[in-house]
Design an enzyme around this catalytic site. Structure first.
Site, PDB file in Angstrom:
ATOM      1  CG  ASN A 153      -9.290  -6.546   4.133  1.00  0.00           C
ATOM      2  OD1 ASN A 153      -8.333  -5.936   3.683  1.00  0.00           O
ATOM      3  ND2 ASN A 153     -10.423  -5.947   4.468  1.00  0.00           N
TER       4      ASN A 153
ATOM      5  CG  ASN B 177      -7.946  -1.085  10.442  1.00  0.00           C
ATOM      6  OD1 ASN B 177      -7.408  -1.719  11.341  1.00  0.00           O
ATOM      7  ND2 ASN B 177      -7.993   0.234  10.411  1.00  0.00           N
TER       8      ASN B 177
ATOM      9  NE  ARG C 110      -5.545   7.675  17.260  1.00  0.00           N
ATOM     10  CZ  ARG C 110      -6.172   7.022  16.286  1.00  0.00           C
ATOM     11  NH1 ARG C 110      -6.770   5.854  16.540  1.00  0.00           N
ATOM     12  NH2 ARG C 110      -6.199   7.506  15.064  1.00  0.00           N
TER      13      ARG C 110
ATOM     14  N   GLY D  56       0.835  -1.201   0.000  1.00  0.00           N
ATOM     15  CA  GLY D  56       0.000   0.000   0.000  1.00  0.00           C
ATOM     16  C   GLY D  56       0.862   1.239   0.000  1.00  0.00           C
ATOM     17  CB  ALA D  57       4.311   1.696  -1.278  1.00  0.00           C
ATOM     18  CB  ALA D  58       0.679   4.454  -4.120  1.00  0.00           C
TER      19      ALA D  58
ATOM     20  CG  HIS E  15      -6.777  -1.048  15.400  1.00  0.00           C
ATOM     21  ND1 HIS E  15      -6.504   0.143  16.026  1.00  0.00           N
ATOM     22  CD2 HIS E  15      -7.130  -0.718  14.133  1.00  0.00           C
ATOM     23  CE1 HIS E  15      -6.679   1.143  15.170  1.00  0.00           C
ATOM     24  NE2 HIS E  15      -7.059   0.638  14.013  1.00  0.00           N
TER      25      HIS E  15
ATOM     26  CG  ASP F 284      -5.556   1.813  18.925  1.00  0.00           C
ATOM     27  OD1 ASP F 284      -6.314   2.628  18.372  1.00  0.00           O
ATOM     28  OD2 ASP F 284      -5.248   0.724  18.415  1.00  0.00           O
TER      29      ASP F 284
HETATM   30  P1  NAX Z   1      -5.024   4.461   1.459  1.00  0.00           P
HETATM   31  O1  NAX Z   1      -6.310   4.059   0.840  1.00  0.00           O
HETATM   32  O2  NAX Z   1      -4.542   5.859   1.343  1.00  0.00           O
HETATM   33  O3  NAX Z   1      -3.868   3.517   0.889  1.00  0.00           O
HETATM   34  C1  NAX Z   1      -3.996   2.137   0.800  1.00  0.00           C
HETATM   35  C2  NAX Z   1      -3.139   1.680  -0.361  1.00  0.00           C
HETATM   36  O4  NAX Z   1      -3.127   0.264  -0.377  1.00  0.00           O
HETATM   37  C3  NAX Z   1      -3.645   2.133  -1.729  1.00  0.00           C
HETATM   38  O5  NAX Z   1      -2.609   2.817  -2.399  1.00  0.00           O
HETATM   39  C4  NAX Z   1      -4.025   0.836  -2.417  1.00  0.00           C
HETATM   40  O6  NAX Z   1      -3.757   0.872  -3.809  1.00  0.00           O
HETATM   41  C5  NAX Z   1      -3.097  -0.158  -1.712  1.00  0.00           C
HETATM   42  N1  NAX Z   1      -3.513  -1.550  -1.818  1.00  0.00           N
HETATM   43  C6  NAX Z   1      -4.757  -2.063  -1.844  1.00  0.00           C
HETATM   44  N2  NAX Z   1      -4.714  -3.390  -1.994  1.00  0.00           N
HETATM   45  C7  NAX Z   1      -3.433  -3.732  -2.070  1.00  0.00           C
HETATM   46  C8  NAX Z   1      -2.745  -4.968  -2.265  1.00  0.00           C
HETATM   47  N3  NAX Z   1      -3.412  -6.104  -2.418  1.00  0.00           N
HETATM   48  N4  NAX Z   1      -1.402  -4.947  -2.295  1.00  0.00           N
HETATM   49  C9  NAX Z   1      -0.731  -3.800  -2.159  1.00  0.00           C
HETATM   50  N5  NAX Z   1      -1.309  -2.602  -1.995  1.00  0.00           N
HETATM   51  C10 NAX Z   1      -2.645  -2.577  -1.956  1.00  0.00           C
HETATM   52  O7  NAX Z   1      -5.133   4.013   2.989  1.00  0.00           O
HETATM   53  P2  NAX Z   1      -4.258   4.495   4.238  1.00  0.00           P
HETATM   54  O8  NAX Z   1      -4.863   5.703   4.816  1.00  0.00           O
HETATM   55  O9  NAX Z   1      -2.839   4.526   3.850  1.00  0.00           O
HETATM   56  O10 NAX Z   1      -4.554   3.313   5.264  1.00  0.00           O
HETATM   57  C11 NAX Z   1      -4.091   2.003   5.038  1.00  0.00           C
HETATM   58  C12 NAX Z   1      -4.714   1.035   6.008  1.00  0.00           C
HETATM   59  O11 NAX Z   1      -4.358   1.338   7.335  1.00  0.00           O
HETATM   60  C13 NAX Z   1      -6.248   1.026   5.996  1.00  0.00           C
HETATM   61  O12 NAX Z   1      -6.685  -0.320   6.004  1.00  0.00           O
HETATM   62  C14 NAX Z   1      -6.599   1.689   7.303  1.00  0.00           C
HETATM   63  O13 NAX Z   1      -7.863   1.266   7.784  1.00  0.00           O
HETATM   64  C15 NAX Z   1      -5.493   1.215   8.178  1.00  0.00           C
HETATM   65  N6  NAX Z   1      -5.253   1.953   9.432  1.00  0.00           N
HETATM   66  C16 NAX Z   1      -4.873   1.235  10.516  1.00  0.00           C
HETATM   67  C17 NAX Z   1      -4.553   1.833  11.719  1.00  0.00           C
HETATM   68  C18 NAX Z   1      -4.141   1.032  12.897  1.00  0.00           C
HETATM   69  O14 NAX Z   1      -3.967   1.630  13.946  1.00  0.00           O
HETATM   70  N7  NAX Z   1      -3.954  -0.290  12.842  1.00  0.00           N
HETATM   71  C19 NAX Z   1      -4.670   3.301  11.877  1.00  0.00           C
HETATM   72  C20 NAX Z   1      -4.649   4.049  10.593  1.00  0.00           C
HETATM   73  C21 NAX Z   1      -5.386   3.397   9.448  1.00  0.00           C
HETATM   74  O15 NAX Z   1      -6.749   3.697   9.574  1.00  0.00           O
END
Ligand code: NAX
Length: 328
Positions: free
Chosen positions: A105, A131, A162, A11-13, A187, A159
């Site tokens: 997922n 998530n 926070r 999800g690097a982008a 979480h 968390d």
């Molecule tokens: P974004 O939607 O900005 O970025 C996610 C990226 O993942 C996108 O660029 C997408 O193309 C890529 N992606 C999707 N499927 C993929 C795959 N199969 N292989 C590789 N890349 C893939 O989300 P972002 O704000 O960066 O959040 C990422 C994740 O972190 C979400 O699931 C979010 O819910 C989760 N979080 C978890 C937190 C925690 O405390 N555990 C807190 C922050 C965040 O909410």
């Protein structure tokens, strides 16, 4: 100088990726004497955006950055990886049921678990941020039978941080005065931030607060729903704070937690504190020599017990749901 460590970020982008990669490249993940090679995994449609981020990483001229590869194939992404940060996930969209979310997922974390199993380095450490983080970690782990189960962890450090910040604010003291905060469970909104075992300047934090109403009606819901508060204010979900927590999680796992303190990590339960064995649940842990241990022997009062049980109950339901879907 040391050989570079391979760090894979999925999800690097995305927005967390954007905040995370520069800090890894600058040495904040593994230390100022440790070169890193970045491997970025994205879906094909987002590879170009990841390449854009890589151009900017190049423009950082980071002395510790030994190279960047960008791939859309999990096998390549995890080949030889030492640290895997699984950030990319399928977000819940309008009208999506929990089963749909878990299934979507599963389609991401199952192949990633298989790829880690096939090619990751022997010392691989895995942090799942995407998530539902605990259950996604469980899915990946189930498909990596050759990797020691305890290497799969889920992020509850945001968390934890926070909770430290909110408690420090309430007590009018710097966060550095507060030790032994714990996040228990999932979480999610059921998580339980525990101040009964926390300390402020060496004394009981709960006694210093002495305000059950604040604890139940302000502190716990504020910490558990902070993500929604950020979205409301920022118009986008937590990104830099999530990246910061991911850095903290891996940094402490690798380099150790400070003497007299602990951190919260989602880790496979060994049955401690009545959490069913195998569930990936948040616990207080200390880290030494690149490994972590669940802190033992803490007193759990009735209030804490019921909160922990509720969150662990939710984790059990999520596990049963992914089992029913054949994902674990
Ligand atoms: P974004 O939607 O900005 O970025 C996610 C990226 O993942 C996108 O660029 C997408 O193309 C890529 N992606 C999707 N499927 C993929 C795959 N199969 N292989 C590789 N890349 C893939 O989300 P972002 O704000 O960066 O959040 C990422 C994740 O972190 C979400 O699931 C979010 O819910 C989760 N979080 C978890 C937190 C925690 O405390 N555990 C807190 C922050 C965040 O909410």
């Amino acid at each position: 100088t040391q050989a570079p460590v391979n760090v894979t970020v999925t999800g690097a982008a995305g927005q967390i990726g954007y905040a995370l990669l520069f800090r890894i490249a600058s040495g904040q993940l593994l230390g100022q004497d440790q070169p890193v090679r970045l491997r970025l995994l994205e879906i094909p449609q987002a590879v170009k955006a990841a390449e854009g981020t890589a151009l900017e990483l190049e423009d950082g001229a980071f002395p510790l950055l030994a190279g960047i590869d960008i791939v859309d194939d999990a096998k390549q992404a995890f080949d030889g990886t030492n640290v895997a940060l699984l950030v990319g996930a399928r977000p819940r969209t309008k009208g999506m049921e929990r089963g749909d979310l878990l299934e979507a997922n599963g389609g991401i974390f199952k192949p990633q678990g298989e790829a880690i199993n096939a090619g990751a380095a022997d010392d691989v450490k895995i942090l799942v941020v995407g998530n539902p983080a605990n259950t996604n970690a469980l899915i990946a782990q189930a498909h990596a039978p050759d990797v020691p189960a305890e290497r799969f962890t889920a992020m509850t450090r945001l968390d934890h941080n926070r909770a430290l910040a909110q408690l420090a604010k309430k007590l009018g003291t710097p966060v550095s005065d507060i030790k032994k905060m714990t996040i228990w469970g999932n979480h999610s909104a059921t998580q339980y931030p525990d101040i009964f075992n926390a300390e402020v300047k060496g004394g009981s934090a709960a006694e210093a607060v002495n305000d059950q109403n604040w604890l139940e009606n302000e502190f716990i819901p504020r910490v558990a729903k902070r993500g929604a508060e950020i979205i409301e204010a920022r118009g986008a979900s937590s990104a830099a704070s999530a990246a910061n927590a991911a850095i903290d999680h891996v940094h402490d796992w690798v380099n150790g937690t400070p003497e007299g303190d602990w951190v919260s990590m989602g880790v496979p339960s060994d049955g401690s504190y009545g959490v069913p064995e195998g569930l990936i649940s948040s616990f207080p842990v200390v880290c030494r020599g690149g490994a972590y241990e669940i802190v033992q022997g803490l007193e759990i009062n009735d209030f804490s017990r019921s909160r922990i049980d509720a969150s662990v109950g939710e984790l059990t339901e999520e596990r049963d749901a992914v089992r029913k879907l054949g994902l674990i």
